[in-house]
Motif scaffolding. Structure first.
Motif, PDB file in Angstrom:
ATOM      1  N   LYS A 209       0.825  -1.214   0.000  1.00 49.83           N
ATOM      2  CA  LYS A 209       0.000   0.000   0.000  1.00 49.83           C
ATOM      3  C   LYS A 209       0.856   1.261   0.000  1.00 49.83           C
ATOM      4  CE  LYS A 209      -3.961   2.003   2.432  1.00 49.83           C
ATOM      5  NZ  LYS A 209      -4.742   1.974   3.695  1.00 49.83           N
ATOM      6  N   GLY A 210       2.073   1.144   0.503  1.00 45.08           N
ATOM      7  CA  GLY A 210       2.962   2.299   0.569  1.00 45.08           C
ATOM      8  C   GLY A 210       3.623   2.641  -0.755  1.00 45.08           C
ATOM      9  N   LYS A 211       3.467   1.770  -1.758  1.00 44.50           N
ATOM     10  CA  LYS A 211       4.067   2.021  -3.065  1.00 44.50           C
ATOM     11  C   LYS A 211       3.093   2.770  -3.968  1.00 44.50           C
ATOM     12  CE  LYS A 211       7.753  -0.257  -1.904  1.00 44.50           C
ATOM     13  NZ  LYS A 211       9.015   0.443  -1.604  1.00 44.50           N
ATOM     14  N   SER A 212       3.609   3.698  -4.717  1.00 40.71           N
ATOM     15  CA  SER A 212       2.771   4.504  -5.609  1.00 40.71           C
ATOM     16  C   SER A 212       2.337   3.692  -6.815  1.00 40.71           C
ATOM     17  CB  SER A 212       3.530   5.747  -6.072  1.00 40.71           C
ATOM     18  OG  SER A 212       4.617   5.360  -6.914  1.00 40.71           O
ATOM     19  N   LEU A 213       1.302   4.162  -7.485  1.00 45.46           N
ATOM     20  CA  LEU A 213       0.832   3.512  -8.705  1.00 45.46           C
ATOM     21  C   LEU A 213       1.929   3.534  -9.764  1.00 45.46           C
ATOM     22  CD1 LEU A 213      -1.352   2.203 -10.424  1.00 45.46           C
ATOM     23  CD2 LEU A 213      -2.271   4.480 -10.921  1.00 45.46           C
ATOM     24  N   GLU A 214       2.641   4.643  -9.843  1.00 49.28           N
ATOM     25  CA  GLU A 214       3.732   4.768 -10.817  1.00 49.28           C
ATOM     26  C   GLU A 214       4.820   3.720 -10.554  1.00 49.28           C
ATOM     27  OE1 GLU A 214       6.834   8.175 -12.528  1.00 49.28           O
ATOM     28  OE2 GLU A 214       5.752   8.502 -10.647  1.00 49.28           O
ATOM     29  N   PHE A 215       5.151   3.524  -9.280  1.00 44.03           N
ATOM     30  CA  PHE A 215       6.165   2.529  -8.910  1.00 44.03           C
ATOM     31  C   PHE A 215       5.723   1.122  -9.320  1.00 44.03           C
ATOM     32  CE2 PHE A 215       7.784  -0.690  -6.023  1.00 44.03           C
ATOM     33  CZ  PHE A 215       9.147  -0.407  -5.944  1.00 44.03           C
ATOM     34  N   LEU A 216       4.481   0.782  -8.996  1.00 43.30           N
ATOM     35  CA  LEU A 216       3.973  -0.552  -9.302  1.00 43.30           C
ATOM     36  C   LEU A 216       3.843  -0.778 -10.797  1.00 43.30           C
ATOM     37  CD1 LEU A 216       1.288  -0.869  -6.462  1.00 43.30           C
ATOM     38  CD2 LEU A 216       3.539  -1.955  -6.577  1.00 43.30           C
ATOM     39  N   ASP A 217       3.420   0.239 -11.537  1.00 43.50           N
ATOM     40  CA  ASP A 217       3.335   0.127 -12.994  1.00 43.50           C
ATOM     41  C   ASP A 217       4.717  -0.103 -13.596  1.00 43.50           C
ATOM     42  OD1 ASP A 217       0.628   0.334 -13.313  1.00 43.50           O
ATOM     43  OD2 ASP A 217       0.608   2.488 -13.668  1.00 43.50           O
ATOM     44  N   THR A 218       5.711   0.601 -13.065  1.00 38.93           N
ATOM     45  CA  THR A 218       7.076   0.503 -13.579  1.00 38.93           C
ATOM     46  C   THR A 218       7.660  -0.891 -13.368  1.00 38.93           C
ATOM     47  OG1 THR A 218       7.498   2.860 -13.186  1.00 38.93           O
ATOM     48  CG2 THR A 218       9.422   1.423 -13.411  1.00 38.93           C
ATOM     49  N   HIS A 219       7.425  -1.458 -12.174  1.00 38.67           N
ATOM     50  CA  HIS A 219       8.072  -2.714 -11.821  1.00 38.67           C
ATOM     51  C   HIS A 219       7.221  -3.961 -12.088  1.00 38.67           C
ATOM     52  CE1 HIS A 219      11.545  -0.753 -10.027  1.00 38.67           C
ATOM     53  NE2 HIS A 219      10.725   0.097  -9.443  1.00 38.67           N
ATOM     54  N   ARG A 225      -1.486  -1.876 -11.531  1.00 48.08           N
ATOM     55  CA  ARG A 225      -2.738  -1.233 -11.125  1.00 48.08           C
ATOM     56  C   ARG A 225      -3.615  -2.189 -10.321  1.00 48.08           C
ATOM     57  NH1 ARG A 225      -5.394   3.343 -12.345  1.00 48.08           N
ATOM     58  NH2 ARG A 225      -3.734   3.909 -13.810  1.00 48.08           N
ATOM     59  N   TYR A 226      -3.597  -3.467 -10.703  1.00 48.87           N
ATOM     60  CA  TYR A 226      -4.368  -4.472  -9.960  1.00 48.87           C
ATOM     61  C   TYR A 226      -3.893  -4.531  -8.512  1.00 48.87           C
ATOM     62  CZ  TYR A 226      -5.543  -9.191  -8.281  1.00 48.87           C
ATOM     63  OH  TYR A 226      -5.974 -10.255  -7.530  1.00 48.87           O
ATOM     64  N   TYR A 228      -2.260  -2.250  -6.865  1.00 49.51           N
ATOM     65  CA  TYR A 228      -2.546  -0.948  -6.245  1.00 49.51           C
ATOM     66  C   TYR A 228      -3.988  -0.899  -5.741  1.00 49.51           C
ATOM     67  CZ  TYR A 228      -2.958   4.148  -5.743  1.00 49.51           C
ATOM     68  OH  TYR A 228      -3.178   5.420  -5.245  1.00 49.51           O
ATOM     69  N   ASN A 229      -4.914  -1.436  -6.520  1.00 52.17           N
ATOM     70  CA  ASN A 229      -6.330  -1.382  -6.168  1.00 52.17           C
ATOM     71  C   ASN A 229      -6.712  -2.393  -5.086  1.00 52.17           C
ATOM     72  OD1 ASN A 229      -7.087   0.750  -7.867  1.00 52.17           O
ATOM     73  ND2 ASN A 229      -7.426  -0.621  -9.605  1.00 52.17           N
ATOM     74  N   VAL A 230      -6.310  -3.658  -5.251  1.00 54.37           N
ATOM     75  CA  VAL A 230      -6.805  -4.691  -4.339  1.00 54.37           C
ATOM     76  C   VAL A 230      -6.346  -4.467  -2.905  1.00 54.37           C
ATOM     77  CG1 VAL A 230      -7.134  -6.450  -6.094  1.00 54.37           C
ATOM     78  CG2 VAL A 230      -4.925  -6.297  -4.909  1.00 54.37           C
ATOM     79  N   VAL A 231      -5.145  -3.923  -2.719  1.00 53.01           N
ATOM     80  CA  VAL A 231      -4.675  -3.685  -1.354  1.00 53.01           C
ATOM     81  C   VAL A 231      -5.462  -2.564  -0.685  1.00 53.01           C
ATOM     82  CG1 VAL A 231      -2.882  -1.949  -1.838  1.00 53.01           C
ATOM     83  CG2 VAL A 231      -2.561  -3.609   0.029  1.00 53.01           C
ATOM     84  N   ARG A 232      -6.209  -1.825  -1.490  1.00 57.01           N
ATOM     85  CA  ARG A 232      -7.092  -0.782  -0.967  1.00 57.01           C
ATOM     86  C   ARG A 232      -8.552  -1.243  -0.928  1.00 57.01           C
ATOM     87  NH1 ARG A 232      -2.686   1.387  -3.033  1.00 57.01           N
ATOM     88  NH2 ARG A 232      -1.872   3.329  -2.126  1.00 57.01           N
ATOM     89  N   GLY A 233      -8.753  -2.537  -1.105  1.00 51.86           N
ATOM     90  CA  GLY A 233     -10.097  -3.102  -1.050  1.00 51.86           C
ATOM     91  C   GLY A 233     -10.919  -2.839  -2.285  1.00 51.86           C
ATOM     92  N   ILE A 234     -10.261  -2.450  -3.381  1.00 49.11           N
ATOM     93  CA  ILE A 234     -10.970  -2.119  -4.620  1.00 49.11           C
ATOM     94  C   ILE A 234     -10.887  -3.294  -5.589  1.00 49.11           C
ATOM     95  CG2 ILE A 234     -11.128  -0.531  -6.568  1.00 49.11           C
ATOM     96  CD1 ILE A 234      -9.667   1.546  -4.785  1.00 49.11           C
ATOM     97  N   HIS A 235     -12.015  -3.937  -5.819  1.00 47.62           N
ATOM     98  CA  HIS A 235     -12.080  -5.050  -6.778  1.00 47.62           C
ATOM     99  C   HIS A 235     -13.538  -5.199  -7.183  1.00 47.62           C
ATOM    100  CE1 HIS A 235     -11.834  -9.410  -8.066  1.00 47.62           C
ATOM    101  NE2 HIS A 235     -10.831  -8.865  -8.709  1.00 47.62           N
ATOM    102  N   ASN A 236     -13.878  -4.588  -8.313  1.00 45.58           N
ATOM    103  CA  ASN A 236     -15.283  -4.463  -8.697  1.00 45.58           C
ATOM    104  C   ASN A 236     -15.797  -5.580  -9.600  1.00 45.58           C
ATOM    105  OD1 ASN A 236     -15.645  -2.065  -7.242  1.00 45.58           O
ATOM    106  ND2 ASN A 236     -14.810  -0.845  -8.919  1.00 45.58           N
TER     107      ASN A 236
END
Length: 365
Positions: A209-219, A225-226, A228-236
């Motif tokens: 959760k502490g990693k930015s979307l840009e960081f996760l997209d890069t690595h 993005r998946y 980034y979202n799921v660790v925030r409880g976002i999964h629609n």
């Protein structure tokens, strides 16, 4: 924010060591013993292992020879997909007594949306308990369940109190639950990805959760993005009862490595016949044929061809597989061959509307 998302009541039911448990159900002498389904023969691969065998480190996708080294008392039993399918249908009929929104993932697990259900029961946790009790009484097997606001959290939760248990993650508990979770417990994070995350200092959900979307997209590319979202409880993703099959495959591992294309053709003919039967049974056909080749050094190669028309006939499948086999020279002897058809002629079906229903949410999970 989490409260702004559609809140559903999702149950993920996962049968406990399904194939092995069926074998123990059918043969009481095997109860309490370390057994493995499949893995028979010098080159056999295990499909499933009982919990007694897992204590020794025996697990699915492991070679039978290695499993015996880990557990000398291991008992091997043959797979019986007709029996598994029959029992799976009984379990699914129990699910359908509660909701029509049932999305099977395999023979032994499924998602259920019980936001609005046939029993009028506001408690998803109570429904999960009742379903598990019925499976045990009517089928004779145990199941575990996860209950939460979306499919991702429910899936993770179902593994929390295995075997024969359940875990409910209420809406207000989702974020704390995910933050304290080990990253390898996140559904969708495999062994390779977990190792990569460890190298980036990501060991828990809180680290992720502490990693930015840009960081996760890069690595992590498209998966960034998946995560980034799921660790925030976002999964629609909704529970889709008419889940569309995207491919159909059959393969065979050989007791002796094959070094001649002539012998490979004999095996491919049997595989093509099997996949043709499955296509006919499921009333589907496909355009894209993929040949899977695993060499004796365990390197894997796939070769694909897309036709301008749909096929399901054994001879057409075999002709295409043959072209792919001779497409380029073999680099080594072969231990496995497989054929899959994708780009199927299945049509997307409408799924009932699953907007959140506030009338039941106030009663909790």
């Amino acid at each position: 924010m989490l409260t702004e998302l559609p809140i559903r009541k999702i149950i993920h039911v996962d049968m406990d060591a399904f194939y092995a448990s069926v074998a123990q159900l059918d043969n009481p002498d095997l109860k309490g013993k370390a057994i493995a389904v499949g893995g028979i023969g010098r080159r056999g691969v295990i499909s499933a292992a009982s919990y007694e065998a897992r204590k020794f480190g025996v697990k699915s996708a492991m070679s039978g020879s290695l499993a015996v080294k880990l557990c000398p008392e291991l008992i091997f039993v043959k797979t019986d997909f007709e029996r598994y399918t029959s029992i799976s249908k009984k379990i699914r009929s129990i699910f359908l007594d509660y909701t029509d929104l049932v999305e099977p993932l395999s023979l032994d697990e499924a998602y259920l949306d019980v936001t609005v259900n046939k029993k009028g029961n506001p408690s998803a946790s109570k429904i999960a308990e009742e379903i598990r009790e019925r499976i045990y009484k009517e089928v004779g097997l145990t199941a575990s369940a996860g209950i939460s606001i979306n499919k991702f959290v429910a899936k993770v939760a179902s593994d929390y109190n295995k075997p024969n248990g359940q875990k409910t993650v209420n809406p207000e508990e989702v974020i704390p639950f995910l933050e304290t979770l080990e990253i390898r417990k996140f559904y969708g994070v495999g062994k390779v990805t977990a190792e990569k995350m460890y190298q980036k200092g990501i060991f828990t959900g809180l680290d992720l959760k502490g990693k930015s979307l840009e960081f996760l997209d890069t690595h992590f590319g498209k998966s960034g993005r998946y995560y980034y979202n799921v660790v925030r409880g976002i999964h629609n993703s909704e529970v889709k009862p008419n889940r569309i099959r995207k491919s159909l495959a059959a393969e065979q591992t050989f007791s002796e490595n094959l070094s001649s294309e002539v012998f490979m053709m004999e095996k491919l003919e049997l595989i093509a016949e099997e996949i043709s039967k499955r296509l006919t049974k499921n009333k589907v056909s496909g355009k894209t044929i993929t040949l899977k080749i695993k060499y004796s050094d365990f390197t894997l190669q796939t070769r694909s061809k897309t036709l301008p028309y749909f096929i399901s006939d054994k001879h057409l499948i075999l002709d295409t597989a043959k072209d792919l086999l001779y497409q380029e020279k073999m680099t080594n002897s072969v231990r496995l061959l497989g054929i899959s058809l994708s780009n199927l002629n299945t049509e997307t079906k409408k799924v009932p509307d699953q907007k959140s229903v506030s009338v039941q949410l106030k009663f909790g999970f």
